[in-house]
Design a protein around this motif. Structure first.
Motif, PDB file in Angstrom:
ATOM      1  N   THR A 276       8.023   5.566  21.063  1.00  0.00           N
ATOM      2  CA  THR A 276       7.386   5.781  19.768  1.00  0.00           C
ATOM      3  C   THR A 276       8.251   5.153  18.683  1.00  0.00           C
ATOM      4  O   THR A 276       9.480   5.244  18.736  1.00  0.00           O
ATOM      5  CB  THR A 276       7.200   7.276  19.459  1.00  0.00           C
ATOM      6  OG1 THR A 276       6.451   7.887  20.505  1.00  0.00           O
ATOM      7  CG2 THR A 276       6.458   7.479  18.145  1.00  0.00           C
ATOM      8  N   LEU A 277       7.585   4.538  17.703  1.00  0.00           N
ATOM      9  CA  LEU A 277       8.281   3.901  16.588  1.00  0.00           C
ATOM     10  C   LEU A 277       8.107   4.716  15.319  1.00  0.00           C
ATOM     11  O   LEU A 277       7.030   5.261  15.057  1.00  0.00           O
ATOM     12  CB  LEU A 277       7.725   2.491  16.357  1.00  0.00           C
ATOM     13  CG  LEU A 277       7.960   1.480  17.493  1.00  0.00           C
ATOM     14  CD1 LEU A 277       7.065   0.268  17.299  1.00  0.00           C
ATOM     15  CD2 LEU A 277       9.418   1.062  17.537  1.00  0.00           C
ATOM     16  N   LEU A 278       9.174   4.815  14.555  1.00  0.00           N
ATOM     17  CA  LEU A 278       9.118   5.408  13.223  1.00  0.00           C
ATOM     18  C   LEU A 278       9.403   4.280  12.235  1.00  0.00           C
ATOM     19  O   LEU A 278      10.513   3.740  12.200  1.00  0.00           O
ATOM     20  CB  LEU A 278      10.139   6.531  13.063  1.00  0.00           C
ATOM     21  CG  LEU A 278      10.187   7.208  11.691  1.00  0.00           C
ATOM     22  CD1 LEU A 278       8.853   7.899  11.387  1.00  0.00           C
ATOM     23  CD2 LEU A 278      11.329   8.207  11.623  1.00  0.00           C
ATOM     24  N   VAL A 279       8.402   3.941  11.433  1.00  0.00           N
ATOM     25  CA  VAL A 279       8.499   2.805  10.527  1.00  0.00           C
ATOM     26  C   VAL A 279       8.639   3.322   9.100  1.00  0.00           C
ATOM     27  O   VAL A 279       7.772   4.045   8.600  1.00  0.00           O
ATOM     28  CB  VAL A 279       7.245   1.909  10.635  1.00  0.00           C
ATOM     29  CG1 VAL A 279       7.350   0.721   9.685  1.00  0.00           C
ATOM     30  CG2 VAL A 279       7.054   1.430  12.072  1.00  0.00           C
ATOM     31  N   GLY A 280       9.734   2.975   8.456  1.00  0.00           N
ATOM     32  CA  GLY A 280       9.913   3.299   7.046  1.00  0.00           C
ATOM     33  C   GLY A 280       9.362   2.165   6.199  1.00  0.00           C
ATOM     34  O   GLY A 280       9.665   0.995   6.443  1.00  0.00           O
ATOM     35  N   ALA A 281       8.518   2.491   5.233  1.00  0.00           N
ATOM     36  CA  ALA A 281       7.866   1.450   4.438  1.00  0.00           C
ATOM     37  C   ALA A 281       7.653   1.927   3.012  1.00  0.00           C
ATOM     38  O   ALA A 281       7.640   3.127   2.727  1.00  0.00           O
ATOM     39  CB  ALA A 281       6.516   1.073   5.054  1.00  0.00           C
ATOM     40  N   LEU A 282       7.492   0.969   2.121  1.00  0.00           N
ATOM     41  CA  LEU A 282       7.126   1.259   0.740  1.00  0.00           C
ATOM     42  C   LEU A 282       5.689   0.796   0.539  1.00  0.00           C
ATOM     43  O   LEU A 282       5.390  -0.391   0.682  1.00  0.00           O
ATOM     44  CB  LEU A 282       8.059   0.533  -0.231  1.00  0.00           C
ATOM     45  CG  LEU A 282       9.512   1.010  -0.227  1.00  0.00           C
ATOM     46  CD1 LEU A 282      10.356   0.151  -1.177  1.00  0.00           C
ATOM     47  CD2 LEU A 282       9.606   2.483  -0.620  1.00  0.00           C
ATOM     48  N   PRO A 283       4.777   1.723   0.227  1.00  0.00           N
ATOM     49  CA  PRO A 283       3.371   1.360   0.072  1.00  0.00           C
ATOM     50  C   PRO A 283       3.102   0.693  -1.272  1.00  0.00           C
ATOM     51  O   PRO A 283       3.647   1.101  -2.293  1.00  0.00           O
ATOM     52  CB  PRO A 283       2.648   2.701   0.170  1.00  0.00           C
ATOM     53  CG  PRO A 283       3.658   3.706  -0.318  1.00  0.00           C
ATOM     54  CD  PRO A 283       5.000   3.171   0.094  1.00  0.00           C
TER      55      PRO A 283
END
Length: 207
Positions: free
Chosen positions: A86-93
């Motif tokens: 499983t991947l946890l992706v940190g992003a700025l929307p």
């Protein structure tokens, strides 16, 4: 990307027949934004373009979030869970994540209560960089660090007085004013609320 990523070489693509769930989390507030699926090509495209890209199971192709709406997710970090599936992706929307217009596909109610402090921190940083005309924050920055520090002191006194002789609503209002002006003071020195959190966490760990 602004943060180091986990070791992606240990990903187990076989468990999901080449697809792994990817949970997207707001890099500043911790809000869970959405769940998608990535194959190796989607992961590569995400890293290469800096925009979070999935494999669409319905369209059977790569799909970059926001490719039609413009509401892209700017990649900040990628982490792998303990089972490497499983991947946890940190992003700025950039705009709402959900097609319904909410910030999260799980609704706005999932936003962490303290997450707004990170949004405030980011907004103050933006005001410091852009200095929009008519903004109170801009006027504070242009008044100089001494005046900002004075405002923090004033708000601190008012908060203390409210804690002694006023009701909860007044205390909360004064505390909000103090936190805002403290955020501006920190930014005027090139610091942030996140830096304060690091110090607090270090003190807690030391105990």
């Amino acid at each position: 990307m602004t943060e180091p990523q986990s070791d992606l070489s240990r990903l187990d693509w076989n468990k999901g027949d080449g697809l792994l769930p990817a949970i997207v989390q707001h890099a500043q507030t911790g809000e869970v934004l959405m769940l998608g699926y990535m194959n190796a090509a989607a992961l590569e495209a995400t890293q290469r373009t800096g925009h979070v890209t999935f494999f669409s199971r319905s369209k059977q192709r790569l799909w970059t979030k926001g490719e039609s709406s413009g509401h892209v997710l700017a990649l900040q970090s990628i982490r792998v869970d303990c089972d490497a599936d499983t991947l946890l992706v940190g992003a700025l929307p950039h705009g709402p994540t959900c097609h319904t217009g909410t910030s999260s596909c799980f609704g706005d109610a999932v936003r962490p209560p303290l997450g707004f402090l990170a949004e405030l921190d980011a907004l103050v940083a933006q005001r410091h960089a852009e200095r929009p005309q008519g903004s109170y924050t801009t006027r504070l920055f242009e008044s100089g660090v001494r005046r900002i520090a004075q405002k923090v002191g004033e708000e601190g006194v008012e908060t203390a007085l409210a804690g002694v002789v006023q009701g909860d609503e007044e205390l909360l209002g004064e505390a909000a004013d103090m936190v805002f002006h403290l955020t501006v003071l920190l930014r005027s020195r090139g610091l942030s609320l996140a830096d304060v959190a690091v110090v607090l966490a270090a003190r807690h760990a030391a105990k």
